[in-house]
Write a protein that holds these residues in place. Sequence first.
Motif, PDB file in Angstrom:
ATOM      1  N   ASN A 297       0.831  -1.205   0.000  1.00 36.73           N
ATOM      2  CA  ASN A 297       0.000   0.000   0.000  1.00 36.73           C
ATOM      3  C   ASN A 297       0.865   1.255   0.000  1.00 36.73           C
ATOM      4  O   ASN A 297       0.779   2.089   0.893  1.00 36.73           O
ATOM      5  N   GLN A 298       1.756   1.390  -0.998  1.00 38.93           N
ATOM      6  CA  GLN A 298       2.627   2.562  -1.003  1.00 38.93           C
ATOM      7  C   GLN A 298       2.906   3.162  -2.383  1.00 38.93           C
ATOM      8  O   GLN A 298       3.191   4.347  -2.478  1.00 38.93           O
ATOM      9  N   VAL A 299       2.843   2.371  -3.449  1.00 36.04           N
ATOM     10  CA  VAL A 299       3.306   2.880  -4.748  1.00 36.04           C
ATOM     11  C   VAL A 299       2.488   4.094  -5.220  1.00 36.04           C
ATOM     12  O   VAL A 299       3.048   5.059  -5.748  1.00 36.04           O
ATOM     13  N   GLY A 300       1.190   4.083  -5.024  1.00 36.80           N
ATOM     14  CA  GLY A 300       0.352   5.205  -5.470  1.00 36.80           C
ATOM     15  C   GLY A 300       0.768   6.519  -4.828  1.00 36.80           C
ATOM     16  O   GLY A 300       0.930   7.546  -5.505  1.00 36.80           O
ATOM     17  N   GLN A 301       0.975   6.472  -3.512  1.00 37.72           N
ATOM     18  CA  GLN A 301       1.382   7.668  -2.784  1.00 37.72           C
ATOM     19  C   GLN A 301       2.769   8.132  -3.254  1.00 37.72           C
ATOM     20  O   GLN A 301       3.042   9.327  -3.378  1.00 37.72           O
ATOM     21  N   MET A 302       3.651   7.155  -3.500  1.00 48.09           N
ATOM     22  CA  MET A 302       5.006   7.496  -3.929  1.00 48.09           C
ATOM     23  C   MET A 302       4.996   8.131  -5.311  1.00 48.09           C
ATOM     24  O   MET A 302       5.700   9.103  -5.576  1.00 48.09           O
TER      25      MET A 302
ATOM     26  N   THR B  24       2.597   5.752  12.554  1.00 48.79           N
ATOM     27  CA  THR B  24       1.829   4.507  12.699  1.00 48.79           C
ATOM     28  C   THR B  24       1.056   4.218  11.420  1.00 48.79           C
ATOM     29  O   THR B  24       0.607   5.145  10.742  1.00 48.79           O
ATOM     30  N   ALA B  25       0.876   2.937  11.118  1.00 47.47           N
ATOM     31  CA  ALA B  25       0.141   2.542   9.912  1.00 47.47           C
ATOM     32  C   ALA B  25      -1.365   2.717  10.099  1.00 47.47           C
ATOM     33  O   ALA B  25      -2.141   1.760  10.009  1.00 47.47           O
ATOM     34  N   THR B  26      -1.797   3.936  10.368  1.00 46.96           N
ATOM     35  CA  THR B  26      -3.225   4.272  10.398  1.00 46.96           C
ATOM     36  C   THR B  26      -3.587   4.775   9.001  1.00 46.96           C
ATOM     37  O   THR B  26      -2.723   4.836   8.124  1.00 46.96           O
ATOM     38  N   SER B  27      -4.832   5.199   8.806  1.00 44.50           N
ATOM     39  CA  SER B  27      -5.168   5.680   7.459  1.00 44.50           C
ATOM     40  C   SER B  27      -4.392   6.963   7.139  1.00 44.50           C
ATOM     41  O   SER B  27      -4.109   7.226   5.977  1.00 44.50           O
ATOM     42  N   VAL B  28      -4.027   7.746   8.150  1.00 49.27           N
ATOM     43  CA  VAL B  28      -3.195   8.925   7.888  1.00 49.27           C
ATOM     44  C   VAL B  28      -1.743   8.514   7.622  1.00 49.27           C
ATOM     45  O   VAL B  28      -1.141   8.919   6.631  1.00 49.27           O
ATOM     46  N   GLY B  29      -1.197   7.677   8.473  1.00 53.33           N
ATOM     47  CA  GLY B  29       0.199   7.258   8.306  1.00 53.33           C
ATOM     48  C   GLY B  29       0.448   6.581   6.967  1.00 53.33           C
ATOM     49  O   GLY B  29       1.458   6.837   6.300  1.00 53.33           O
ATOM     50  N   LYS B  30      -0.510   5.727   6.559  1.00 52.11           N
ATOM     51  CA  LYS B  30      -0.344   5.007   5.297  1.00 52.11           C
ATOM     52  C   LYS B  30      -0.458   5.940   4.095  1.00 52.11           C
ATOM     53  O   LYS B  30       0.115   5.693   3.051  1.00 52.11           O
ATOM     54  N   ASP B  31      -1.236   7.002   4.251  1.00 55.19           N
ATOM     55  CA  ASP B  31      -1.418   7.967   3.168  1.00 55.19           C
ATOM     56  C   ASP B  31      -0.188   8.872   3.064  1.00 55.19           C
ATOM     57  O   ASP B  31       0.258   9.230   1.975  1.00 55.19           O
ATOM     58  N   LEU B  32       0.354   9.229   4.223  1.00 51.98           N
ATOM     59  CA  LEU B  32       1.418  10.235   4.289  1.00 51.98           C
ATOM     60  C   LEU B  32       2.822   9.695   4.020  1.00 51.98           C
ATOM     61  O   LEU B  32       3.587  10.259   3.234  1.00 51.98           O
ATOM     62  N   MET B  33       3.185   8.625   4.723  1.00 50.47           N
ATOM     63  CA  MET B  33       4.601   8.259   4.790  1.00 50.47           C
ATOM     64  C   MET B  33       5.213   7.865   3.441  1.00 50.47           C
ATOM     65  O   MET B  33       6.326   8.283   3.145  1.00 50.47           O
ATOM     66  N   PRO B  34       4.505   7.086   2.592  1.00 54.35           N
ATOM     67  CA  PRO B  34       5.122   6.781   1.290  1.00 54.35           C
ATOM     68  C   PRO B  34       5.362   8.039   0.455  1.00 54.35           C
ATOM     69  O   PRO B  34       6.332   8.108  -0.304  1.00 54.35           O
ATOM     70  N   ARG B  35       4.498   9.023   0.603  1.00 51.97           N
ATOM     71  CA  ARG B  35       4.701  10.274  -0.135  1.00 51.97           C
ATOM     72  C   ARG B  35       5.947  10.986   0.381  1.00 51.97           C
ATOM     73  O   ARG B  35       6.745  11.523  -0.390  1.00 51.97           O
ATOM     74  N   VAL B  36       6.136  10.977   1.699  1.00 51.38           N
ATOM     75  CA  VAL B  36       7.356  11.533   2.285  1.00 51.38           C
ATOM     76  C   VAL B  36       8.569  10.775   1.730  1.00 51.38           C
ATOM     77  O   VAL B  36       9.567  11.377   1.335  1.00 51.38           O
ATOM     78  N   ALA B  37       8.447   9.452   1.680  1.00 50.10           N
ATOM     79  CA  ALA B  37       9.558   8.625   1.190  1.00 50.10           C
ATOM     80  C   ALA B  37       9.950   9.028  -0.226  1.00 50.10           C
ATOM     81  O   ALA B  37      11.138   9.174  -0.536  1.00 50.10           O
ATOM     82  N   SER B  38       8.954   9.260  -1.073  1.00 55.50           N
ATOM     83  CA  SER B  38       9.294   9.587  -2.456  1.00 55.50           C
ATOM     84  C   SER B  38       9.975  10.951  -2.537  1.00 55.50           C
ATOM     85  O   SER B  38      10.837  11.164  -3.372  1.00 55.50           O
ATOM     86  N   LEU B  39       9.613  11.875  -1.650  1.00 61.55           N
ATOM     87  CA  LEU B  39      10.253  13.193  -1.661  1.00 61.55           C
ATOM     88  C   LEU B  39      11.703  13.105  -1.172  1.00 61.55           C
ATOM     89  O   LEU B  39      12.529  13.937  -1.506  1.00 61.55           O
ATOM     90  N   LEU B  40      11.985  12.089  -0.359  1.00 63.78           N
ATOM     91  CA  LEU B  40      13.341  11.926   0.197  1.00 63.78           C
ATOM     92  C   LEU B  40      14.145  10.874  -0.572  1.00 63.78           C
ATOM     93  O   LEU B  40      15.279  10.568  -0.193  1.00 63.78           O
ATOM     94  N   ASP B  41      13.536  10.301  -1.630  1.00 65.93           N
ATOM     95  CA  ASP B  41      14.166   9.175  -2.324  1.00 65.93           C
ATOM     96  C   ASP B  41      14.504   8.059  -1.341  1.00 65.93           C
ATOM     97  O   ASP B  41      15.529   7.379  -1.464  1.00 65.93           O
ATOM     98  N   ALA B  42      13.651   7.895  -0.368  1.00 70.64           N
ATOM     99  CA  ALA B  42      13.900   6.916   0.694  1.00 70.64           C
ATOM    100  C   ALA B  42      13.161   5.618   0.405  1.00 70.64           C
ATOM    101  O   ALA B  42      12.111   5.630  -0.227  1.00 70.64           O
ATOM    102  N   GLY B  43      13.716   4.517   0.879  1.00 68.30           N
ATOM    103  CA  GLY B  43      12.993   3.248   0.834  1.00 68.30           C
ATOM    104  C   GLY B  43      11.912   3.290   1.899  1.00 68.30           C
ATOM    105  O   GLY B  43      12.102   3.876   2.965  1.00 68.30           O
TER     106      GLY B  43
END
Lengths: 275, 322
Positions: free
Chosen positions: A130-135, B95-114
């Motif tokens: 559950n991450q690729v879309g957000q990324m 935390t993997a709540t609906s906010v955490g799951k929505d937010l953190m991968p987007r942060v990761a992409s901005l940081l080029d982070a895994g």
Amino acid sequence: MKILVPVKRVPDPTQKAKLKDGHIDLTGASWIVNTFDEYAVETALRLVENGADGTRLPGAEIIVVSIGPDDAAKEIRTCLAMGADRAIHVVATDAEIDSLAVTKVLKGVVEAEKPDLVIMGKQAVDGDANQVGQMLAGKLGWPQATFAATVELAADKQSLLVGREVDGGVEYKRVPLHSVITVDLRIVGSKSVKNGVTPESHAYSGEGARLPSLKGIMAAKKKPMATAKLADYGVEAQPSIKELSVTLPPPRKAGEIVADIPTLVKKLADEAKAL
Amino acid sequence: MGNVLAFCEFSDDGLRTSALANLTFARQAAQAHGGEVIALVMGGGVQGAAAAAAKYAPKVLVVDEPTLAHYLAETYAPIVARLAKEHGATVVCATATSVGKDLMPRVASLLDAGQASDISKLEGKDTFVRPILSGNANSTVQISTPIICVTPRQTEFEPAPELGAAGAVTAAPAGTIDALGATFDRLDAQKSDRPDLGDAKVVVSGGRGMKNGENFKVLEELADLLGAAMGASRAATDAGMVPADWQVGQTGKIVAPKLYFAVAISGAIQHLAGMKGSKTIVAINKNKDEPIFQVADYGIVADWEKAVPELIAEIKKLKASR
Ligand SMILES: Cc1cc2nc3c(=O)[nH]c(=O)nc-3n(C[C@H](O)[C@H](O)[C@H](O)COP(=O)(O)OP(=O)(O)OC[C@H]3O[C@@H](n4cnc5c(N)ncnc54)[C@H](O)[C@@H]3O)c2cc1C
Ligand SMILES: Nc1ncnc2c1ncn2[C@@H]1O[C@H](COP(=O)(O)O)[C@@H](O)[C@H]1O
């Protein structure tokens, strides 16, 4: 409206997981289109057709893209048979990619194809990430509406109101075009997608995504499927997320069938200390 | 050496229980990275929440700005990513709540982070265990990017205890805020006096066999008797019997209460993925061959129409005798 739908093929989740050399053994596995991605194709179709008579709205195009091994072509054809217009298959083995690589490829495809919308599954049911879309949304600098249970295209067709499944209820978020939407289970509800053309009275079957018709399957054979390589998108086959090993959790010990309710309550109180 | 930036969710009453799980993970990660935990509190009018966070972390960053009153991934992610860089974070977590799951991968992409999503364990500095295949396998992953983004699963990390001394609270600037045209419209919330599904000690769930929403009343009576949260299978939520956010499972809520009741639920793998971690599982189903009985500690083969009212009466008797 031009919609890009990224799809992943995944092992059929009803198969029992087994291990080989410390990883999931997929020899002889059967494969399916990730269920959420099938729902994403369905969503895209509902956005660009008149559901009552099935006619396509003018200027509509649905492109599916998948990064996966050679034989993923079969699952990609399934999406074409559902009604997508053409496909892009970026050939790579699972060991060569991770979510960062997938995101970079998808970004490249978006830049080349310039879709109005990206609609995708919220999660691939093999890795459950559950991450690729957000990324992808972050990398593109596009707005995102994740976990969509409903979408409604505005009358001017320039924005969408998305009902998102969040902890504690449904959040409604408005996003302009050029955004990434990831879909949740209830997006395939009978009236979850509103495009302003399908009559209000029309209800889809509500039993998941449509099955490809025989006509659809025949038509899919002639639809264009372009193939590409990771390098075409400047991506190296050097994942920075590596799976070291997989273990299977010990199965939960089967319990006992209890004869009656008084015995159950007694056991819950004395044995399990749960009451 | 690297710090851990822990995004903390809060309510009017202070930090959410889910945020305390994130702080436990953050402490483990900070130890592995030889740095310290920096709690991050964001929103509009959040000084109270910042003070609450200071009980759990040696440092608290607070971004207090009226336009951030409603969470939006578009406005929050760039701020989290910038603060991570400015404060030397090598791990960023929520935390993997609906906010955490929505937010953190987007942060990761901005940081080029895994990004390691929904993890159950920190195994080493850059190594995590996460459930895959509907919880039927556990995958150990290693991430080699300089910064790593993580969403720990609430049920796998204990709530962090308070620290002896309050941490230092520092205001951080929001910088330019751009929602990219996205707007928060409204939240249709289900008001309930019951505990949150995520941290309830007892959960009572009903499935398709309940037949309609009206019939759930008897399960709600059982739940209220036990101070339990209500849950449901996808079949029950999809049929509109009960609210969608009651769904337990792979794609619903992950729960791990002390006691879980599965009533008229068959036990599909996707449902089991959300409740297998419960300490004691009770299944009530009329069909003895259903897979739910393979994970249940105690099974009752009966119609719920008969079994549940009897169960309520029997528990009342037990309570009266104590
Ligand atoms: C991608 C994907 C994700 C999914 N995610 C989830 C998820 O997160 N959570 C989830 O729950 N499901 C999920 N599902 C759905 C899942 O596969 C099952 O379809 C669903 O869990 C079935 O719900 P159920 O057990 O209530 O219904 P059924 O399987 O229809 O079972 C109903 C049960 O009720 C019993 N029953 C009927 N009448 C009575 C009676 N009078 N007294 C006692 N027992 C009775 C029957 O014996 C039966 O066991 C997902 C599916 C997919 C494809
Ligand atoms: N290899 C892939 N090819 C195309 N799309 C993918 C791929 N992997 C993930 N996706 C998309 O990203 C979504 C979320 O996947 P994940 O973050 O891996 O759970 C999926 O539902 C797909 O739409």
